[in-house]
Scaffold this active site. Structure first.
Site, PDB file in Angstrom:
ATOM      1  N   ASN A  56       0.796  -1.240   0.000  1.00  0.00           N
ATOM      2  CA  ASN A  56       0.000   0.000   0.000  1.00  0.00           C
ATOM      3  C   ASN A  56       0.822   1.280   0.000  1.00  0.00           C
ATOM      4  OD1 ASN A  56       0.210  -1.229   2.803  1.00  0.00           O
ATOM      5  ND2 ASN A  56      -0.293   0.882   3.338  1.00  0.00           N
ATOM      6  N   LYS A  57       2.121   1.183   0.332  1.00  0.00           N
ATOM      7  CA  LYS A  57       2.909   2.426   0.363  1.00  0.00           C
ATOM      8  C   LYS A  57       4.396   2.108   0.219  1.00  0.00           C
ATOM      9  CE  LYS A  57       3.618   2.804   5.377  1.00  0.00           C
ATOM     10  NZ  LYS A  57       3.386   3.597   6.574  1.00  0.00           N
ATOM     11  N   TYR A  75      15.550  -5.223  14.362  1.00  0.00           N
ATOM     12  CA  TYR A  75      15.442  -5.150  12.897  1.00  0.00           C
ATOM     13  C   TYR A  75      16.614  -5.897  12.259  1.00  0.00           C
ATOM     14  CZ  TYR A  75      14.978  -3.036   8.238  1.00  0.00           C
ATOM     15  OH  TYR A  75      14.835  -2.828   6.883  1.00  0.00           O
ATOM     16  N   THR A  78      11.162   6.686   2.901  1.00  0.00           N
ATOM     17  CA  THR A  78       9.821   6.125   3.131  1.00  0.00           C
ATOM     18  C   THR A  78       9.434   6.476   4.571  1.00  0.00           C
ATOM     19  OG1 THR A  78      10.694   4.055   4.011  1.00  0.00           O
ATOM     20  CG2 THR A  78      10.258   4.100   1.644  1.00  0.00           C
TER      21      THR A  78
HETATM   22  N1  LIG Z   1      13.369   2.328   3.547  1.00  0.00           N
HETATM   23  C1  LIG Z   1      14.599   1.844   3.600  1.00  0.00           C
HETATM   24  O1  LIG Z   1      15.584   2.598   3.600  1.00  0.00           O
HETATM   25  C2  LIG Z   1      14.820   0.367   3.656  1.00  0.00           C
HETATM   26  C3  LIG Z   1      16.140  -0.095   3.698  1.00  0.00           C
HETATM   27  C4  LIG Z   1      16.380  -1.462   3.721  1.00  0.00           C
HETATM   28  C5  LIG Z   1      15.310  -2.333   3.674  1.00  0.00           C
HETATM   29  N2  LIG Z   1      14.027  -1.868   3.638  1.00  0.00           N
HETATM   30  C6  LIG Z   1      12.937  -2.838   3.591  1.00  0.00           C
HETATM   31  O2  LIG Z   1      12.056  -2.491   2.535  1.00  0.00           O
HETATM   32  C7  LIG Z   1      10.737  -2.966   2.854  1.00  0.00           C
HETATM   33  C8  LIG Z   1       9.729  -1.848   2.688  1.00  0.00           C
HETATM   34  O3  LIG Z   1      10.039  -0.831   3.610  1.00  0.00           O
HETATM   35  P1  LIG Z   1       9.548   0.686   3.452  1.00  0.00           P
HETATM   36  O4  LIG Z   1      10.726   1.510   3.696  1.00  0.00           O
HETATM   37  O5  LIG Z   1       8.749   0.825   2.224  1.00  0.00           O
HETATM   38  O6  LIG Z   1       8.630   0.786   4.759  1.00  0.00           O
HETATM   39  P2  LIG Z   1       7.200   1.438   5.032  1.00  0.00           P
HETATM   40  O7  LIG Z   1       6.985   2.613   4.162  1.00  0.00           O
HETATM   41  O8  LIG Z   1       7.106   1.578   6.504  1.00  0.00           O
HETATM   42  O9  LIG Z   1       6.199   0.293   4.531  1.00  0.00           O
HETATM   43  C9  LIG Z   1       6.092  -0.926   5.228  1.00  0.00           C
HETATM   44  C10 LIG Z   1       4.918  -1.698   4.676  1.00  0.00           C
HETATM   45  O10 LIG Z   1       4.777  -2.912   5.435  1.00  0.00           O
HETATM   46  C11 LIG Z   1       3.432  -3.020   5.851  1.00  0.00           C
HETATM   47  N3  LIG Z   1       3.252  -3.862   7.012  1.00  0.00           N
HETATM   48  C12 LIG Z   1       3.753  -3.721   8.264  1.00  0.00           C
HETATM   49  N4  LIG Z   1       3.301  -4.707   9.056  1.00  0.00           N
HETATM   50  C13 LIG Z   1       2.506  -5.493   8.285  1.00  0.00           C
HETATM   51  C14 LIG Z   1       1.741  -6.664   8.513  1.00  0.00           C
HETATM   52  N5  LIG Z   1       1.687  -7.243   9.720  1.00  0.00           N
HETATM   53  N6  LIG Z   1       1.052  -7.219   7.482  1.00  0.00           N
HETATM   54  C15 LIG Z   1       1.092  -6.656   6.258  1.00  0.00           C
HETATM   55  N7  LIG Z   1       1.758  -5.521   5.982  1.00  0.00           N
HETATM   56  C16 LIG Z   1       2.459  -4.960   6.980  1.00  0.00           C
HETATM   57  C17 LIG Z   1       2.989  -1.579   6.088  1.00  0.00           C
HETATM   58  O11 LIG Z   1       1.579  -1.498   6.159  1.00  0.00           O
HETATM   59  P3  LIG Z   1       0.824  -0.270   6.939  1.00  0.00           P
HETATM   60  O12 LIG Z   1       0.794   0.876   5.985  1.00  0.00           O
HETATM   61  O13 LIG Z   1      -0.502  -0.868   7.230  1.00  0.00           O
HETATM   62  O14 LIG Z   1       1.641   0.011   8.168  1.00  0.00           O
HETATM   63  C18 LIG Z   1       3.578  -0.935   4.833  1.00  0.00           C
HETATM   64  O15 LIG Z   1       2.765  -1.204   3.726  1.00  0.00           O
HETATM   65  C19 LIG Z   1      10.837  -3.521   4.269  1.00  0.00           C
HETATM   66  O16 LIG Z   1      11.038  -4.914   4.202  1.00  0.00           O
HETATM   67  C20 LIG Z   1      12.069  -2.843   4.822  1.00  0.00           C
HETATM   68  O17 LIG Z   1      12.650  -3.581   5.867  1.00  0.00           O
HETATM   69  C21 LIG Z   1      13.763  -0.540   3.638  1.00  0.00           C
END
Ligand SMILES: NC(=O)c1ccc[n+]([C@@H]2O[C@H](COP(=O)([O-])OP(=O)(O)OC[C@H]3O[C@@H](n4cnc5c(N)ncnc54)[C@H](OP(=O)(O)O)[C@@H]3O)[C@@H](O)[C@H]2O)c1
Length: 311
Positions: free
Chosen positions: A21-22, A235, A268
């Protein structure tokens, strides 16, 4: 047509993205759909998921379908698996993106607009940006426990439920969204580091024991003394264990492609928009692995668009 199998489109690839969703997940949905893949965008919240699908449809991407999925909720996972089985009979690409940071965000900072965050973060290096984020968060035991429940156990449950559908594909792929924070070099406990890297002997039962040990140490304040990674501990441990599990899976299911990918440091909600990359840039790194040519690598970790060490 809900429930009817689309047998007239045998060559259409079907992908499912968790947490679509985001952020990065939404971008992965957009880019996969733009590559002709039928995408099941999932979100734990029906409204947020429906809004996201509408956004993509407004861009002309009509091959995006919504289905609710909370990765920590077994009945929700079972309903999704039933839906996929009935509607498509297979799954070609599973992108396990949903995750939590293990941090409690302080409310006033979460409300900061993306422009504000970007202005404050510009000119800072990676360490300074992380410090900036950490000043706006608290690492708590409860958030850490929820992080493991989502990032490792939730992802694992989704994989287990969808494995038969991935095996029904002639080219099933799993992309586990990991992080450079999951690299074992961040563990100072050498024995544990070696054990988590020894995929020939590692078992899922041992991973459960390792996580139980970590939670106990986190609760009693012994994490640092016992050599667990510090700063965003839960994490880092969740992603390290997800990596280890991915390697076990890759060995066990040689017909599937199971890989882990670090998207980079992305703007994000998770990073309070402090990253260097846009979600589009981060998402494209995941999509590149999801769409590798058939017969490609399995059991690997990718960062910066190339293979990187698990350690
Ligand atoms: N951003 C970075 O710099 C970064 C770096 C390394 C790795 N990552 C990885 O990239 C991925 C995406 O991260 P992001 O940065 O896009 O984070 P984000 O914007 O916080 O998005 C996280 C997503 O996970 C969902 N989520 C959380 N708990 C859930 C559950 N129990 N069931 C289903 N959905 C759930 C959230 O839904 P809601 O909207 O309902 O909360 C949201 O859609 C993650 O695996 C993160 O660890 C990110």
């Amino acid at each position: 047509m809900e429930g009817a199998r689309i047998s007239s489109l045998p060559s259409t690839r079907i992908a499912l993205v968790t947490g679509g969703n985001k952020g990065i997940g939404l971008e992965v949905c957009r880019q996969l759909a733009g590559n002709g893949v039928t995408v099941v965008l999932t979100a734990r919240d029906e409204t947020r998921g429906a809004v996201a699908v509408e956004k993509l449809r407004d861009l002309g991407l009509s091959s995006v379908i919504f289905h609710q999925l909370d990765v920590t909720d077994a009945p929700s996972i079972a309903r999704l698996a039933d839906f996929l089985r009935t509607r498509f009979g297979k799954l070609d690409i599973l992108v396990n993106n949903a995750a939590l940071s293990g941090l409690e965000y302080l409310q006033d900072h979460v409300d900061a607009t993306s422009t504000e965050s970007e202005e404050k973060a510009s000119g800072m290096d990676m360490t300074q940006r992380l410090e900036w984020v950490l000043k706006r968060c608290r690492e708590t035991y409860d958030a850490g426990k929820e992080c493991l429940r989502t990032n490792y156990y939730g992802t694992k449950q989704v994989i287990e439920a969808l494995l038969p559908l991935l095996q029904a594909s002639d080219d099933g792929r799993i992309v586990n969204v990991s992080s450079e924070f999951g690299q074992l070099r961040l563990f100072s406990n050498e024995e544990l580091k070696q054990e988590l890297n020894d995929v020939t002997n590692l078992t899922e039962e041992r991973l459960d024991e390792v996580l139980a040990m970590f939670l106990k140490d986190l609760e009693t304040g012994a994490a640092e003394a016992r050599g667990w990674p510090m700063v965003c501990s839960a994490y880092k441990v969740s992603k390290a264990v997800l990596n280890a599990y991915s390697r076990i899976l890759a060995r066990r299911h040689p017909t599937l492609r199971v890989n882990c990918v670090h998207p980079g440091y992305v703007k994000t909600d998770m990073t309070l928009d402090s990253g260097f990359l846009t979600p589009e840039e981060g998402g494209s790194r995941l999509v590149a692995v999801a769409l590798l040519p058939a017969g490609g690598p399995t059991g690997l970790f990718f960062a910066e668009r190339q293979e990187a060490p698990f350690v």
